[in-house]
Write a protein that holds these residues in place. Structure first.
Motif, PDB file in Angstrom:
ATOM      1  N   ASP A  82      -9.453   7.878  -4.921  1.00  0.00           N
ATOM      2  CA  ASP A  82      -8.210   8.594  -5.247  1.00  0.00           C
ATOM      3  C   ASP A  82      -8.479   9.739  -6.210  1.00  0.00           C
ATOM      4  O   ASP A  82      -9.636  10.069  -6.499  1.00  0.00           O
ATOM      5  N   LEU A 106      -3.406   3.717   7.726  1.00  0.00           N
ATOM      6  CA  LEU A 106      -2.040   4.250   7.753  1.00  0.00           C
ATOM      7  C   LEU A 106      -1.983   5.711   7.297  1.00  0.00           C
ATOM      8  O   LEU A 106      -1.297   6.536   7.905  1.00  0.00           O
ATOM      9  N   ILE A 107      -2.705   6.052   6.242  1.00  0.00           N
ATOM     10  CA  ILE A 107      -2.655   7.413   5.690  1.00  0.00           C
ATOM     11  C   ILE A 107      -3.277   8.404   6.676  1.00  0.00           C
ATOM     12  O   ILE A 107      -2.836   9.540   6.803  1.00  0.00           O
ATOM     13  N   PHE A 124      -7.961   1.490  -1.164  1.00  0.00           N
ATOM     14  CA  PHE A 124      -6.882   2.447  -1.454  1.00  0.00           C
ATOM     15  C   PHE A 124      -7.402   3.867  -1.315  1.00  0.00           C
ATOM     16  O   PHE A 124      -8.497   4.184  -1.781  1.00  0.00           O
ATOM     17  N   MET A 125      -6.623   4.724  -0.659  1.00  0.00           N
ATOM     18  CA  MET A 125      -6.950   6.157  -0.562  1.00  0.00           C
ATOM     19  C   MET A 125      -5.677   6.967  -0.729  1.00  0.00           C
ATOM     20  O   MET A 125      -4.622   6.549  -0.271  1.00  0.00           O
ATOM     21  N   ASP A 126      -5.785   8.148  -1.373  1.00  0.00           N
ATOM     22  CA  ASP A 126      -4.616   9.025  -1.494  1.00  0.00           C
ATOM     23  C   ASP A 126      -4.926  10.405  -0.908  1.00  0.00           C
ATOM     24  O   ASP A 126      -5.970  10.588  -0.264  1.00  0.00           O
ATOM     25  N   SER A 127      -4.030  11.375  -1.130  1.00  0.00           N
ATOM     26  CA  SER A 127      -4.204  12.686  -0.492  1.00  0.00           C
ATOM     27  C   SER A 127      -5.412  13.441  -1.052  1.00  0.00           C
ATOM     28  O   SER A 127      -6.014  14.248  -0.343  1.00  0.00           O
ATOM     29  N   GLU A 174      -3.188   7.949   9.980  1.00  0.00           N
ATOM     30  CA  GLU A 174      -2.237   8.051  11.091  1.00  0.00           C
ATOM     31  C   GLU A 174      -1.082   8.991  10.736  1.00  0.00           C
ATOM     32  O   GLU A 174      -0.698   9.829  11.527  1.00  0.00           O
ATOM     33  N   LEU A 175      -0.536   8.832   9.521  1.00  0.00           N
ATOM     34  CA  LEU A 175       0.613   9.639   9.123  1.00  0.00           C
ATOM     35  C   LEU A 175       0.287  11.119   9.042  1.00  0.00           C
ATOM     36  O   LEU A 175       1.125  11.965   9.314  1.00  0.00           O
ATOM     37  N   THR A 176      -0.933  11.439   8.641  1.00  0.00           N
ATOM     38  CA  THR A 176      -1.335  12.842   8.509  1.00  0.00           C
ATOM     39  C   THR A 176      -2.029  13.333   9.789  1.00  0.00           C
ATOM     40  O   THR A 176      -2.470  14.475   9.846  1.00  0.00           O
ATOM     41  N   GLU A 213       0.850   9.465  -5.616  1.00  0.00           N
ATOM     42  CA  GLU A 213       1.084  10.876  -5.277  1.00  0.00           C
ATOM     43  C   GLU A 213       2.123  11.485  -6.217  1.00  0.00           C
ATOM     44  O   GLU A 213       1.970  12.619  -6.673  1.00  0.00           O
ATOM     45  N   LEU A 216      -4.818  12.701  10.750  1.00  0.00           N
ATOM     46  CA  LEU A 216      -6.248  12.958  10.548  1.00  0.00           C
ATOM     47  C   LEU A 216      -7.102  11.980  11.354  1.00  0.00           C
ATOM     48  O   LEU A 216      -8.302  12.175  11.486  1.00  0.00           O
ATOM     49  N   TYR A 268       0.843  -1.208   0.000  1.00  0.00           N
ATOM     50  CA  TYR A 268       0.000   0.000   0.000  1.00  0.00           C
ATOM     51  C   TYR A 268       0.879   1.259   0.000  1.00  0.00           C
ATOM     52  O   TYR A 268       0.602   2.221  -0.722  1.00  0.00           O
ATOM     53  N   LEU A 295       0.710   4.088  -2.840  1.00  0.00           N
ATOM     54  CA  LEU A 295       0.372   5.464  -2.486  1.00  0.00           C
ATOM     55  C   LEU A 295       1.467   6.437  -2.931  1.00  0.00           C
ATOM     56  O   LEU A 295       1.173   7.479  -3.525  1.00  0.00           O
ATOM     57  N   PRO A 312      -4.553  -1.071   5.909  1.00  0.00           N
ATOM     58  CA  PRO A 312      -3.610  -0.241   5.141  1.00  0.00           C
ATOM     59  C   PRO A 312      -4.097   1.197   4.963  1.00  0.00           C
ATOM     60  O   PRO A 312      -3.310   2.132   5.018  1.00  0.00           O
ATOM     61  N   VAL A 313      -5.412   1.367   4.790  1.00  0.00           N
ATOM     62  CA  VAL A 313      -5.968   2.708   4.584  1.00  0.00           C
ATOM     63  C   VAL A 313      -5.836   3.552   5.858  1.00  0.00           C
ATOM     64  O   VAL A 313      -5.616   4.759   5.807  1.00  0.00           O
TER      65      VAL A 313
END
Lengths: 154, 116
Positions: B21, B86-87, B52-55, B89-91, A59, B93, A51, A55, B83-84
């Motif tokens: 995305d 994770l994004i 899946f997710m992005d910014s 946590e990192l930001t 990006e 949000l 993942y 990602l 996994p999703v």
């Protein structure tokens, strides 16, 4: 004979590389994503790392279309994947405007909802997701972004 | 990406399936704009089938949450896959959004918010 077999095995080992070139459009992103996910799984990365790679590439490609080319359909995206015993290497190339990743400030993280700005989040995530990111530019070969994911990292 | 929407006890629910995305965010942004057009805008986004997710997806949800709050409501999330998550946590949000395990819990919580 033994030596020849070893050489052959060594050649197979270094030949684990594949390249995909697509138009710089957002509709290309799912295909590039599928391509790197397949490579990351073949390289033996766990699902969290798969993942992370998907990602970071998503990006990076969005940034290339938006910033290097300044829009869709201007130029191509080239993605090269190769893997070694301990890592996956992804190289993205484009022929848009050069950019300096160091000039992109980290976004404000952990601020209130009203202060949240999406700008810069993409590159911040790329840095967080990958173990190493290198950038180079030459007029002949354009922008080259090299991203490395070690097998035993999160 | 598939969008499934429904309504329960005045709460608008959007259940997503697939990749959220840059390429697929636009219809979701339009749905959130529409759902937060009138007050009170209580929205639950179910991400249990999102792999899946992005910014751009994060930005779409942040905008949706801002609009919901402007209309005296809330936007809650539920069902994030590992996994999703994770994004978020990192930001950080995950500290900005109210995130629930199940849709039922999210709906109950947002209804509780509405009666305050």
């Amino acid at each position: 004979m033994t030596l020849r077999l070893q050489l052959a095995a060594s050649n197979v080992y270094t030949a684990l590389m594949s390249t995909l070139r697509l138009p710089g459009r957002f509709e290309s992103l799912p295909k590039i994503g599928e391509f790197v996910v397949k490579a990351a799984r073949a390289a033996g990365l766990d699902e969290r790392a798969v993942y992370a790679v998907e990602l970071a590439v998503d990006e990076a490609c969005s940034n290339i279309i938006d910033h290097a080319y300044g829009g869709e359909g201007i130029g191509d995206l080239e993605c090269e994947v190769s893997w070694q015993e301990d890592k996956l290497i992804i190289i993205l190339r484009d022929f848009g405007k050069p950019f300096d990743p160091e000039a992109i400030p980290d976004p404000k993280i952990g601020v209130s909802i009203d202060e949240l700005k999406p700008r810069g989040v993409g590159f911040f995530l790329m840095k967080k997701m990958m173990d190493e990111i290198r950038y180079s530019y030459t007029p002949e070969s354009g922008n080259t972004l090299t991203m490395i994911k070690q097998k035993l990292s999160t | 990406m598939e969008l499934h929407d429904r309504s329960r006890a005045g709460v608008k629910i959007l259940a997503l399936e697939g990749s959220f995305d840059t390429y697929t965010a636009e219809p979701i942004r339009r749905w959130l704009d529409e759902a937060t057009r009138s007050a009170p805008a209580h929205v639950v986004v179910n991400l249990s089938q999102v792999d899946f997710m992005d910014s751009t997806a994060l930005s779409t949800l942040v905008q949706g949450m801002k609009r919901a709050r402007e209309k005296g409501g809330e936007l809650y999330l539920c069902g994030l896959q590992s996994p999703v998550r994770l994004i978020f946590e990192l930001t950080r949000l995950d500290r900005v959004f109210e995130i629930f395990v199940s849709e039922e819990d999210a709906v109950q919580a947002i209804k509780g918010e509405a009666t305050h």
